[in-house]
Design a protein around this motif. Structure first.
Motif, PDB file in Angstrom:
ATOM      1  N   ASP A 155      77.232  16.586  22.777  1.00  0.00           N
ATOM      2  CA  ASP A 155      77.756  16.410  21.426  1.00  0.00           C
ATOM      3  C   ASP A 155      76.836  16.980  20.355  1.00  0.00           C
ATOM      4  O   ASP A 155      77.266  17.213  19.220  1.00  0.00           O
ATOM      5  CB  ASP A 155      77.979  14.922  21.129  1.00  0.00           C
ATOM      6  N   VAL A 156      75.563  17.189  20.690  1.00  0.00           N
ATOM      7  CA  VAL A 156      74.569  17.614  19.708  1.00  0.00           C
ATOM      8  C   VAL A 156      74.076  19.030  19.976  1.00  0.00           C
ATOM      9  O   VAL A 156      74.031  19.872  19.080  1.00  0.00           O
ATOM     10  CB  VAL A 156      73.374  16.628  19.687  1.00  0.00           C
ATOM     11  N   ASN A 157      73.704  19.295  21.201  1.00  0.00           N
ATOM     12  CA  ASN A 157      73.165  20.588  21.594  1.00  0.00           C
ATOM     13  C   ASN A 157      74.253  21.431  22.257  1.00  0.00           C
ATOM     14  O   ASN A 157      75.336  20.937  22.561  1.00  0.00           O
ATOM     15  CB  ASN A 157      71.995  20.390  22.569  1.00  0.00           C
ATOM     16  N   PRO A 158      73.987  22.716  22.498  1.00  0.00           N
ATOM     17  CA  PRO A 158      74.977  23.560  23.180  1.00  0.00           C
ATOM     18  C   PRO A 158      75.323  23.012  24.564  1.00  0.00           C
ATOM     19  O   PRO A 158      74.464  22.465  25.262  1.00  0.00           O
ATOM     20  CB  PRO A 158      74.268  24.923  23.283  1.00  0.00           C
ATOM     21  N   ASP A 159      76.576  23.155  24.970  1.00  0.00           N
ATOM     22  CA  ASP A 159      76.975  22.801  26.324  1.00  0.00           C
ATOM     23  C   ASP A 159      76.249  23.707  27.315  1.00  0.00           C
ATOM     24  O   ASP A 159      75.902  24.858  27.006  1.00  0.00           O
ATOM     25  CB  ASP A 159      78.482  22.949  26.508  1.00  0.00           C
ATOM     26  N   LEU A 160      76.040  23.172  28.527  1.00  0.00           N
ATOM     27  CA  LEU A 160      75.270  23.876  29.538  1.00  0.00           C
ATOM     28  C   LEU A 160      76.080  24.051  30.823  1.00  0.00           C
ATOM     29  O   LEU A 160      77.031  23.309  31.080  1.00  0.00           O
ATOM     30  CB  LEU A 160      73.992  23.094  29.871  1.00  0.00           C
ATOM     31  N   LEU A 161      75.669  25.016  31.612  1.00  0.00           N
ATOM     32  CA  LEU A 161      76.072  25.128  33.009  1.00  0.00           C
ATOM     33  C   LEU A 161      74.838  24.861  33.857  1.00  0.00           C
ATOM     34  O   LEU A 161      73.843  25.585  33.769  1.00  0.00           O
ATOM     35  CB  LEU A 161      76.617  26.528  33.323  1.00  0.00           C
ATOM     36  N   TRP A 162      74.882  23.788  34.659  1.00  0.00           N
ATOM     37  CA  TRP A 162      73.805  23.510  35.605  1.00  0.00           C
ATOM     38  C   TRP A 162      74.125  24.189  36.934  1.00  0.00           C
ATOM     39  O   TRP A 162      75.271  24.194  37.390  1.00  0.00           O
ATOM     40  CB  TRP A 162      73.673  22.007  35.839  1.00  0.00           C
ATOM     41  N   SER A 163      73.111  24.730  37.577  1.00  0.00           N
ATOM     42  CA  SER A 163      73.286  25.331  38.895  1.00  0.00           C
ATOM     43  C   SER A 163      71.974  25.229  39.656  1.00  0.00           C
ATOM     44  O   SER A 163      70.999  24.630  39.181  1.00  0.00           O
ATOM     45  CB  SER A 163      73.749  26.795  38.768  1.00  0.00           C
ATOM     46  N   LEU A 164      71.921  25.834  40.840  1.00  0.00           N
ATOM     47  CA  LEU A 164      70.724  25.774  41.660  1.00  0.00           C
ATOM     48  C   LEU A 164      70.719  26.912  42.674  1.00  0.00           C
ATOM     49  O   LEU A 164      71.759  27.518  42.953  1.00  0.00           O
ATOM     50  CB  LEU A 164      70.610  24.436  42.384  1.00  0.00           C
ATOM     51  N   THR A 165      69.548  27.178  43.212  1.00  0.00           N
ATOM     52  CA  THR A 165      69.397  28.172  44.270  1.00  0.00           C
ATOM     53  C   THR A 165      68.869  27.486  45.517  1.00  0.00           C
ATOM     54  O   THR A 165      68.087  26.540  45.431  1.00  0.00           O
ATOM     55  CB  THR A 165      68.444  29.297  43.840  1.00  0.00           C
ATOM     56  N   GLU A 166      69.287  27.957  46.694  1.00  0.00           N
ATOM     57  CA  GLU A 166      68.973  27.243  47.925  1.00  0.00           C
ATOM     58  C   GLU A 166      67.851  27.857  48.739  1.00  0.00           C
ATOM     59  O   GLU A 166      67.360  27.239  49.687  1.00  0.00           O
ATOM     60  CB  GLU A 166      70.218  27.161  48.821  1.00  0.00           C
ATOM     61  N   SER A 167      67.410  29.073  48.437  1.00  0.00           N
ATOM     62  CA  SER A 167      66.471  29.781  49.301  1.00  0.00           C
ATOM     63  C   SER A 167      65.141  29.051  49.391  1.00  0.00           C
ATOM     64  O   SER A 167      64.550  28.676  48.361  1.00  0.00           O
ATOM     65  CB  SER A 167      66.246  31.202  48.783  1.00  0.00           C
TER      66      SER A 167
ATOM     67  N   MET B  84      69.825   9.244  25.025  1.00  0.00           N
ATOM     68  CA  MET B  84      68.541   9.914  24.954  1.00  0.00           C
ATOM     69  C   MET B  84      68.693  11.374  25.365  1.00  0.00           C
ATOM     70  O   MET B  84      69.466  11.676  26.265  1.00  0.00           O
ATOM     71  CB  MET B  84      67.542   9.248  25.899  1.00  0.00           C
ATOM     72  N   ARG B  85      67.922  12.242  24.733  1.00  0.00           N
ATOM     73  CA  ARG B  85      68.070  13.646  25.056  1.00  0.00           C
ATOM     74  C   ARG B  85      67.380  13.970  26.364  1.00  0.00           C
ATOM     75  O   ARG B  85      66.419  13.345  26.769  1.00  0.00           O
ATOM     76  CB  ARG B  85      67.479  14.511  23.939  1.00  0.00           C
ATOM     77  N   ARG B  86      67.877  15.006  27.020  1.00  0.00           N
ATOM     78  CA  ARG B  86      67.289  15.415  28.289  1.00  0.00           C
ATOM     79  C   ARG B  86      65.859  15.887  28.080  1.00  0.00           C
ATOM     80  O   ARG B  86      65.494  16.406  27.023  1.00  0.00           O
ATOM     81  CB  ARG B  86      68.119  16.544  28.904  1.00  0.00           C
ATOM     82  N   ARG B  87      65.036  15.740  29.077  1.00  0.00           N
ATOM     83  CA  ARG B  87      63.660  16.221  29.022  1.00  0.00           C
ATOM     84  C   ARG B  87      63.665  17.730  29.238  1.00  0.00           C
ATOM     85  O   ARG B  87      64.262  18.235  30.170  1.00  0.00           O
ATOM     86  CB  ARG B  87      62.837  15.547  30.123  1.00  0.00           C
ATOM     87  N   ARG B  88      62.989  18.455  28.394  1.00  0.00           N
ATOM     88  CA  ARG B  88      62.910  19.905  28.513  1.00  0.00           C
ATOM     89  C   ARG B  88      61.542  20.258  29.078  1.00  0.00           C
ATOM     90  O   ARG B  88      60.523  20.093  28.408  1.00  0.00           O
ATOM     91  CB  ARG B  88      63.107  20.580  27.150  1.00  0.00           C
ATOM     92  N   LEU B  89      61.482  20.772  30.283  1.00  0.00           N
ATOM     93  CA  LEU B  89      60.220  21.169  30.868  1.00  0.00           C
ATOM     94  C   LEU B  89      59.737  22.458  30.228  1.00  0.00           C
ATOM     95  O   LEU B  89      60.526  23.344  29.888  1.00  0.00           O
ATOM     96  CB  LEU B  89      60.372  21.380  32.374  1.00  0.00           C
TER      97      LEU B  89
ATOM     98  N   ALA C  73      79.032   9.704  26.280  1.00  0.00           N
ATOM     99  CA  ALA C  73      78.785   8.350  25.778  1.00  0.00           C
ATOM    100  C   ALA C  73      77.407   7.866  26.216  1.00  0.00           C
ATOM    101  O   ALA C  73      76.964   8.099  27.347  1.00  0.00           O
ATOM    102  CB  ALA C  73      79.859   7.403  26.309  1.00  0.00           C
ATOM    103  N   ASN C  74      76.713   7.200  25.300  1.00  0.00           N
ATOM    104  CA  ASN C  74      75.393   6.654  25.617  1.00  0.00           C
ATOM    105  C   ASN C  74      74.460   7.732  26.145  1.00  0.00           C
ATOM    106  O   ASN C  74      73.648   7.497  27.047  1.00  0.00           O
ATOM    107  CB  ASN C  74      75.514   5.506  26.628  1.00  0.00           C
ATOM    108  N   SER C  75      74.584   8.942  25.594  1.00  0.00           N
ATOM    109  CA  SER C  75      73.761  10.095  25.989  1.00  0.00           C
ATOM    110  C   SER C  75      73.873  10.404  27.473  1.00  0.00           C
ATOM    111  O   SER C  75      72.953  10.961  28.073  1.00  0.00           O
ATOM    112  CB  SER C  75      72.287   9.868  25.607  1.00  0.00           C
ATOM    113  N   GLY C  76      75.006  10.046  28.078  1.00  0.00           N
ATOM    114  CA  GLY C  76      75.207  10.373  29.483  1.00  0.00           C
ATOM    115  C   GLY C  76      74.402   9.514  30.437  1.00  0.00           C
ATOM    116  O   GLY C  76      74.141   9.926  31.566  1.00  0.00           O
ATOM    117  N   ASN C  77      74.034   8.324  30.009  1.00  0.00           N
ATOM    118  CA  ASN C  77      73.243   7.447  30.876  1.00  0.00           C
ATOM    119  C   ASN C  77      74.141   6.634  31.797  1.00  0.00           C
ATOM    120  O   ASN C  77      75.104   6.010  31.348  1.00  0.00           O
ATOM    121  CB  ASN C  77      72.389   6.495  30.040  1.00  0.00           C
ATOM    122  N   TYR C  78      73.809   6.626  33.075  1.00  0.00           N
ATOM    123  CA  TYR C  78      74.468   5.785  34.066  1.00  0.00           C
ATOM    124  C   TYR C  78      73.443   4.759  34.532  1.00  0.00           C
ATOM    125  O   TYR C  78      72.377   5.122  35.047  1.00  0.00           O
ATOM    126  CB  TYR C  78      74.955   6.625  35.252  1.00  0.00           C
TER     127      TYR C  78
END
Length: 395
Positions: free
Chosen positions: A367-379, A1-6, A118-123
């Motif tokens: 496999d379908v959409n562009p590869d991403l870099l996930w990150s975060l900010t801590e402040s 399943m594709r990720r939810r896009r907010l 695999a399996n849309s990355g579902n664990y």
């Protein structure tokens, strides 16, 4: 399943116009090679087997899908004012976690790390983003414990997340117990069923996502472990994840590594780490050039009892809180310089503007959409968990 896009208030075109990719001219200097043979790991995945077996027997476990069925916090959308180049999607934690002065998000990994595309990355039926946190004893106190949050990232499920306390088993097989893990948790990587959490002065602690313990709620926020009544509390968390082993770092270089952050490279089946150091003037961190080291997994998908690094780099950049590597490419995030550095041995380095308060990075294969870099900010007040298209930052 594709990720939810907010939904983000600004359109993609407007974001690109307002936050154009800065010139990525090659930097004057890039990483240099160090002797990889100087850096080793010793792995013990069975350190707490007897006590963990007793804890599982006593408390029972909850699979990941059950934890997420009981997710009790709502994530929200990113503010329109947050618009790094290449922004694809992301979220914020609820208002309490976004502003909490005693808890700080640090590491990030996803179920794409765990199982790939695999399996849309579902664990266990869920596509997840996992963030590690450290807790302080009061807003100005010392580190007292650590936790993770499991965040649903799947259109099939609500926009929910659940907190899970990280604990170290104590006691014996007859009287099992656990205690807090007061580490910075500056990086986290999920591979298969195993979760690796950076332990600054040691290496990594290992957890098994199949062994999430069910703990009691209703006690006080300070109660941890087995009580005289036989009830087990985990600071009122309903779930606790016990450590199963330790990955201990060693070196003959003369200077121990500071395990500030880690990331998984699925292509080379390895974990990469880097150090947070200062060029000068720091009292809480090393004042020297940082290193980045790659450690390969064994064919079993775990580290061998003894592992020698396959790559070691001396870096020209400082204040590094994030690292990622994929298919021979490297990214390093500097919170001090608000820059993201990109490097390959073939093309050299490039520098991009990056976000304030930057923390860890996780590479998201698709496999379908562009590869991403996930990150975060801590402040506090501005805790953005976000994904950018990696092609925006590839030289």
């Amino acid at each position: 399943m594709r990720r939810r896009r907010l939904t983000i208030a600004a359109t993609g075109a407007l974001i690109a116009a307002l936050f154009a990719v800065p010139g990525a001219a090659n930097a004057a200097a890039g990483p240099t090679t160090l002797p990889a043979g100087q850096y080793t790991l010793s792995a013990n995945y069975n350190q707490f087997d007897a006590v963990n077996a007793a804890l599982v027997s006593t408390l029972g476990t909850a699979p990941v899908h059950t934890v997420m069925d009981n997710a009790n916090h709502d994530r929200t959308g990113l503010p329109s004012s947050f618009s790094p180049a290449g922004l694809e999607t992301g979220f914020r934690f609820d208002s309490g976690d976004n502003s909490d002065c005693t808890n700080f998000p640090q590491g990030i990994t996803t179920s794409r790390d765990a199982i790939g595309t695999a399996n849309s990355g579902n664990y266990d039926g869920h596509q997840l983003v996992v963030v590690s946190w450290y807790t302080k004893a009061g807003c100005d106190g010392a580190q007292s414990r650590s936790r993770i949050t499991l965040v649903d990232w799947d259109a099939t499920y609500p926009n929910k997340y659940r907190k899970v306390l990280l604990v170290e088993p104590t006691g014996s097989a007859t009287t099992p117990n656990f205690k807090d893990i007061p580490v910075h948790a500056g990086g986290v990587s999920w591979y298969g069923d195993y979760l690796y959490v950076a332990d600054t002065g040691r290496g990594m602690r290992v957890f098994d996502m199949r062994k999430i313990l069910k703990t009691n709620t209703g006690g006080t926020a300070d109660q941890i472990g087995r009580q005289s009544s036989g009830v087990y509390y985990a600071h009122n968390y309903a779930y606790a994840l016990p450590q199963i082993g330790t990955i201990t770092a060693g070196t003959t270089s003369g200077t121990n590594l500071a395990w500030s952050t880690i990331s998984l490279d699925r292509v080379s089946k390895s974990i990469v780490m880097t150090e947070y150091t200062c060029q000068s003037g720091c009292t809480s961190y090393p004042n020297r050039a940082p290193r980045a080291i790659r450690y390969p997994f064994a064919s079993s998908g775990t580290f061998a009892a003894s592992t020698t690094a396959s790559q070691a780099l001396q870096l020209p950049w400082y204040n590094l809180n994030g690292v990622a590597s994929h298919n021979g490419r490297w990214w390093f995030a500097s919170s001090g310089q608000k820059q993201l550095y990109y490097w390959t041995s073939a093309t050299g380095s490039a520098t991009y503007s990056w976000v304030s308060g930057a923390e860890s990075i996780s590479y998201w294969e698709d496999d379908v959409n562009p590869d991403l870099l996930w990150s975060l900010t801590e402040s506090a007040g501005s805790r953005n968990v976000f994904a950018v298209e990696q092609a925006t930052y590839d030289g």
